[in-house]
Design a protein around this motif. Structure first.
Motif, PDB file in Angstrom:
ATOM      1  N   ALA A 142       0.790  -1.226   0.000  1.00  0.00           N
ATOM      2  CA  ALA A 142       0.000   0.000   0.000  1.00  0.00           C
ATOM      3  C   ALA A 142       0.823   1.276   0.000  1.00  0.00           C
ATOM      4  O   ALA A 142       1.931   1.335   0.532  1.00  0.00           O
ATOM      5  N   VAL A 143       0.237   2.301  -0.621  1.00  0.00           N
ATOM      6  CA  VAL A 143       0.750   3.663  -0.503  1.00  0.00           C
ATOM      7  C   VAL A 143      -0.210   4.395   0.441  1.00  0.00           C
ATOM      8  O   VAL A 143      -1.427   4.311   0.285  1.00  0.00           O
ATOM      9  N   LEU A 144       0.336   5.093   1.434  1.00  0.00           N
ATOM     10  CA  LEU A 144      -0.499   5.879   2.337  1.00  0.00           C
ATOM     11  C   LEU A 144      -0.708   7.258   1.729  1.00  0.00           C
ATOM     12  O   LEU A 144       0.222   7.840   1.185  1.00  0.00           O
ATOM     13  N   VAL A 145      -1.928   7.757   1.809  1.00  0.00           N
ATOM     14  CA  VAL A 145      -2.228   9.057   1.201  1.00  0.00           C
ATOM     15  C   VAL A 145      -2.928   9.944   2.220  1.00  0.00           C
ATOM     16  O   VAL A 145      -3.868   9.501   2.895  1.00  0.00           O
ATOM     17  N   GLY A 146      -2.464  11.192   2.325  1.00  0.00           N
ATOM     18  CA  GLY A 146      -3.106  12.070   3.298  1.00  0.00           C
ATOM     19  C   GLY A 146      -3.042  13.532   2.890  1.00  0.00           C
ATOM     20  O   GLY A 146      -2.194  13.937   2.101  1.00  0.00           O
ATOM     21  N   ILE A 147      -3.977  14.287   3.468  1.00  0.00           N
ATOM     22  CA  ILE A 147      -3.968  15.729   3.267  1.00  0.00           C
ATOM     23  C   ILE A 147      -3.401  16.372   4.526  1.00  0.00           C
ATOM     24  O   ILE A 147      -3.759  15.984   5.637  1.00  0.00           O
ATOM     25  N   ILE A 148      -2.499  17.330   4.344  1.00  0.00           N
ATOM     26  CA  ILE A 148      -2.041  18.129   5.475  1.00  0.00           C
ATOM     27  C   ILE A 148      -2.694  19.496   5.318  1.00  0.00           C
ATOM     28  O   ILE A 148      -2.560  20.135   4.277  1.00  0.00           O
ATOM     29  N   PRO A 149      -3.460  19.924   6.335  1.00  0.00           N
ATOM     30  CA  PRO A 149      -4.150  21.208   6.207  1.00  0.00           C
ATOM     31  C   PRO A 149      -3.149  22.342   5.978  1.00  0.00           C
ATOM     32  O   PRO A 149      -2.055  22.323   6.544  1.00  0.00           O
ATOM     33  N   GLY A 191      -1.129  25.574   6.393  1.00  0.00           N
ATOM     34  CA  GLY A 191      -0.784  26.328   7.605  1.00  0.00           C
ATOM     35  C   GLY A 191      -0.484  25.441   8.801  1.00  0.00           C
ATOM     36  O   GLY A 191      -0.055  25.920   9.837  1.00  0.00           O
ATOM     37  N   SER A 192      -0.692  24.119   8.673  1.00  0.00           N
ATOM     38  CA  SER A 192      -0.389  23.227   9.791  1.00  0.00           C
ATOM     39  C   SER A 192       1.114  22.955   9.825  1.00  0.00           C
ATOM     40  O   SER A 192       1.770  22.825   8.793  1.00  0.00           O
ATOM     41  N   ALA A 193       1.650  22.897  11.034  1.00  0.00           N
ATOM     42  CA  ALA A 193       3.088  22.655  11.174  1.00  0.00           C
ATOM     43  C   ALA A 193       3.387  21.156  11.197  1.00  0.00           C
ATOM     44  O   ALA A 193       4.521  20.745  11.353  1.00  0.00           O
ATOM     45  N   GLU A 194       2.326  20.365  11.042  1.00  0.00           N
ATOM     46  CA  GLU A 194       2.474  18.917  11.123  1.00  0.00           C
ATOM     47  C   GLU A 194       3.453  18.402  10.071  1.00  0.00           C
ATOM     48  O   GLU A 194       3.449  18.840   8.938  1.00  0.00           O
ATOM     49  N   GLU A 195       4.286  17.459  10.498  1.00  0.00           N
ATOM     50  CA  GLU A 195       5.222  16.886   9.537  1.00  0.00           C
ATOM     51  C   GLU A 195       4.635  15.611   8.951  1.00  0.00           C
ATOM     52  O   GLU A 195       3.684  15.056   9.479  1.00  0.00           O
ATOM     53  N   GLU A 196       5.264  15.159   7.868  1.00  0.00           N
ATOM     54  CA  GLU A 196       4.695  13.998   7.175  1.00  0.00           C
ATOM     55  C   GLU A 196       4.588  12.764   8.061  1.00  0.00           C
ATOM     56  O   GLU A 196       3.596  12.055   8.049  1.00  0.00           O
ATOM     57  N   TRP A 197       5.616  12.509   8.855  1.00  0.00           N
ATOM     58  CA  TRP A 197       5.573  11.291   9.675  1.00  0.00           C
ATOM     59  C   TRP A 197       4.420  11.352  10.663  1.00  0.00           C
ATOM     60  O   TRP A 197       3.827  10.353  11.005  1.00  0.00           O
ATOM     61  N   GLU A 198       4.117  12.594  11.094  1.00  0.00           N
ATOM     62  CA  GLU A 198       3.027  12.731  12.066  1.00  0.00           C
ATOM     63  C   GLU A 198       1.674  12.430  11.429  1.00  0.00           C
ATOM     64  O   GLU A 198       0.769  11.919  12.068  1.00  0.00           O
ATOM     65  N   ARG A 255      -0.776  19.324   0.498  1.00  0.00           N
ATOM     66  CA  ARG A 255      -1.216  20.416   1.369  1.00  0.00           C
ATOM     67  C   ARG A 255      -2.363  21.130   0.690  1.00  0.00           C
ATOM     68  O   ARG A 255      -2.241  21.598  -0.438  1.00  0.00           O
ATOM     69  N   ARG A 256      -3.507  21.196   1.339  1.00  0.00           N
ATOM     70  CA  ARG A 256      -4.643  21.931   0.793  1.00  0.00           C
ATOM     71  C   ARG A 256      -5.595  22.288   1.929  1.00  0.00           C
ATOM     72  O   ARG A 256      -5.571  21.690   2.992  1.00  0.00           O
ATOM     73  N   SER A 257      -6.461  23.275   1.674  1.00  0.00           N
ATOM     74  CA  SER A 257      -7.295  23.754   2.776  1.00  0.00           C
ATOM     75  C   SER A 257      -8.411  22.769   3.085  1.00  0.00           C
ATOM     76  O   SER A 257      -8.769  22.566   4.236  1.00  0.00           O
ATOM     77  N   ARG A 258      -9.003  22.182   2.035  1.00  0.00           N
ATOM     78  CA  ARG A 258      -9.979  21.131   2.332  1.00  0.00           C
ATOM     79  C   ARG A 258     -10.024  20.112   1.187  1.00  0.00           C
ATOM     80  O   ARG A 258      -9.563  20.407   0.083  1.00  0.00           O
ATOM     81  N   PRO A 259     -10.572  18.941   1.460  1.00  0.00           N
ATOM     82  CA  PRO A 259     -10.560  17.884   0.444  1.00  0.00           C
ATOM     83  C   PRO A 259     -11.342  18.268  -0.805  1.00  0.00           C
ATOM     84  O   PRO A 259     -12.318  19.018  -0.724  1.00  0.00           O
TER      85      PRO A 259
END
Ligand SMILES: Nc1nc2c(ncn2[C@@H]2O[C@H](COP(=O)(O)OP(=O)(O)OP(=O)(O)O)[C@@H](O)[C@H]2O)c(=O)[nH]1
Ligand SMILES: [Mg+2]
Length: 446
Positions: free
Chosen positions: A25-32, A34-41, A64-68
């Protein structure tokens, strides 16, 4: 798992939307934005879930995007990037870090040709893989079918009529409607079966209540060490695993914290952030021992950099999903577990901050048995008025009563008086009426 259920899910979601283990599998996610979150998080918990389900993670992709995007969750261009990345890595599955709408899942499947799984589904499939009792199986099957039902329109292309136009009812659509009705009937049948299981549980509940022992429930985030602590306190050989949701049903055992201080201790299913809402009814049933408890032990993994979020998630799940608003709630004793793993100063700083919020806490290592005496004392203290400590006089001619007293709690002979034996007793307060009813026994303050 029940045959009919498997048949339905294989038919409509089949290889598309179930995790069996062995996927790449490839993991896929959106980071909001302005969020300081890092990829591993973004992916640490999803990675643990994938591991638990037996899926090999071969890569990840973030946007990185504001909403899906309402149609494709990530943007269309990004979805094409996902298709190419998966091809390069030999992946057959994409796991999304959030819940996808049925439309988003279908569109992504069309663009990428991959099996599309979302976080909720991954959790549902883990529960399905791990359900060990008939009741847990039924509860999870119900959750899966409820997840499936809204996704049965348009999915399973092989069964819909390719020539069918909007407004017409092709033969494929008709078949789909029949199958939807089958799923609905199965849902009704499971609900009935679970009602019966409720009745059995009610009998067990009454038996626990009538034992008069204080009830202590171990709750907490998944993988925090609840079963390890249960095992440590009871000597019971329960399943402990470095995977999420190792425990899916409740175990209850009688333990002596100190002589005379018996409690009923229960181990429960772990919490997780963003629990699929279909699972909540199943969760509520297995969390009954927590609702009944006189004290909750909230086990926190003190070594996790996410401990703060775990603490908040547990608080929220207890408030919103385990207890109903207005329902009386037992006090909570926080157990900071895995302190043997806390080494760096950053984590220590985090814990200092957390402790300010906790109020009542004990630090332990369930694995190494550190802090157990302190924990037991804290439990006894928190349950304070659940036990009474008194002196009693047992007339010599009634010395048979000693056997009865010994079974109720702690019994210590202090001396022999003129009229009888003087004893000290530590018993659950709920036993007081029974003590008062024993003929000849004279109760005195301690
Ligand atoms: N180093 C260390 N590891 C621990 C400690 N307590 C538990 N563990 C480990 O943490 C992992 C999870 O432990 P469990 O007891 O299964 O956790 P749980 O909270 O019951 O997990 P679920 O039932 O999956 O929600 C296992 O690998 C344990 O060996 C501890 O005090 N120190
Ligand atoms: Mg467990």
């Amino acid at each position: 798992m029940a045959g009919g259920h498997k048949y339905l899910i294989e038919d409509y979601l089949g290889k598309r939307a179930r995790v069996y283990g062995g996927e790449r599998a490839v993991l896929v996610g959106i980071i909001p934005l302005g969020s300081a979150e890092e990829e591993w998080e973004t992916f640490d918990e999803l990675r643990a879930l994938a591991y638990t389900a037996g899926v090999l993670v071969v890569g990840h992709l973030t946007q990185r995007r504001s909403r899906p995007d309402p149609a494709t969750f990530i943007g269309r261009g990004k979805a094409e990037e996902l298709r190419d990345l998966a091809a390069a890595l030999g992946a057959d599955t994409a796991i999304f870090n959030d819940q996808l709408s049925p439309d988003q899942a279908r569109n992504l499947e069309e663009i990428t040709g991959l099996k599309i799984i979302d976080r909720s589904q991954l959790i549902l499939d883990i529960f399905a893989q791990r359900a060990g009792t008939r009741e847990a199986e039924l509860a999870v099957e119900l959750a899966q079918l409820e997840y499936l039902l809204p996704r049965m329109r348009g999915w399973g292309k092989a069964l819909t009529n390719p020539g069918g136009r909007i407004g017409t009812m092709g033969p494929g659509e008709t078949k789909m409607e029949i199958e939807r009705r089958k799923v609905k009937r199965r849902i009704q049948a499971i609900r009935r079966a679970l009602k019966e299981a409720d009745r059995v549980r009610e009998i067990r509940r009454k038996r626990r209540k009538s034992s008069h022992l204080p009830q202590v429930a171990i709750v907490g985030y998944t993988n925090s060490g609840k079963s390890t602590l249960f095992r440590r306190l009871t000597g019971e050989d329960v399943l402990v695993e470095d995977k999420l949701f190792a425990t899916l049903d409740t175990k209850v055992r009688k333990v002596a914290l100190e002589a005379g201080h018996f409690v009923l201790l229960s181990d429960t299913v772990g919490f997780i952030r963003k629990l699929p809402h279909q699972l909540i009814p199943a969760f509520r049933a297995t969390m009954e021992s927590a609702r009944e408890a006189d004290l909750l032990l909230n086990v926190l993994d003190a070594s996790s950099p996410r401990v703060m979020e775990h603490f908040r998630a547990v608080g929220r799940i207890l408030a919103e999903e385990v207890f109903s608003p207005g329902e009386p709630r037992p006090p909570v004793l926080h157990v900071l577990n895995k302190v043997d793993l806390v080494r760096d100063s950053r984590q220590e700083g985090l814990l200092e901050e957390l402790k300010l919020e906790l109020g009542n806490y004990v630090e332990v290592s369930a694995k190494h048995g550190w802090g157990m005496d302190e924990l037991k004392r804290a439990i006894i203290e928190a349950l304070g008025d659940r036990w009474v400590d008194l002196k009693a006089l047992v007339p010599y001619e009634k010395s048979g009563v000693l056997g009865v007293l010994g079974k109720l709690g702690r019994l210590e002979v202090i001396g022999n008086g003129e009229r009888g034996i003087v004893v000290r007793l530590v018993v659950p307060s709920s036993e007081l009426p029974r003590l008062k009813g024993i003929p000849g026994l004279v109760l005195m303050e301690a």
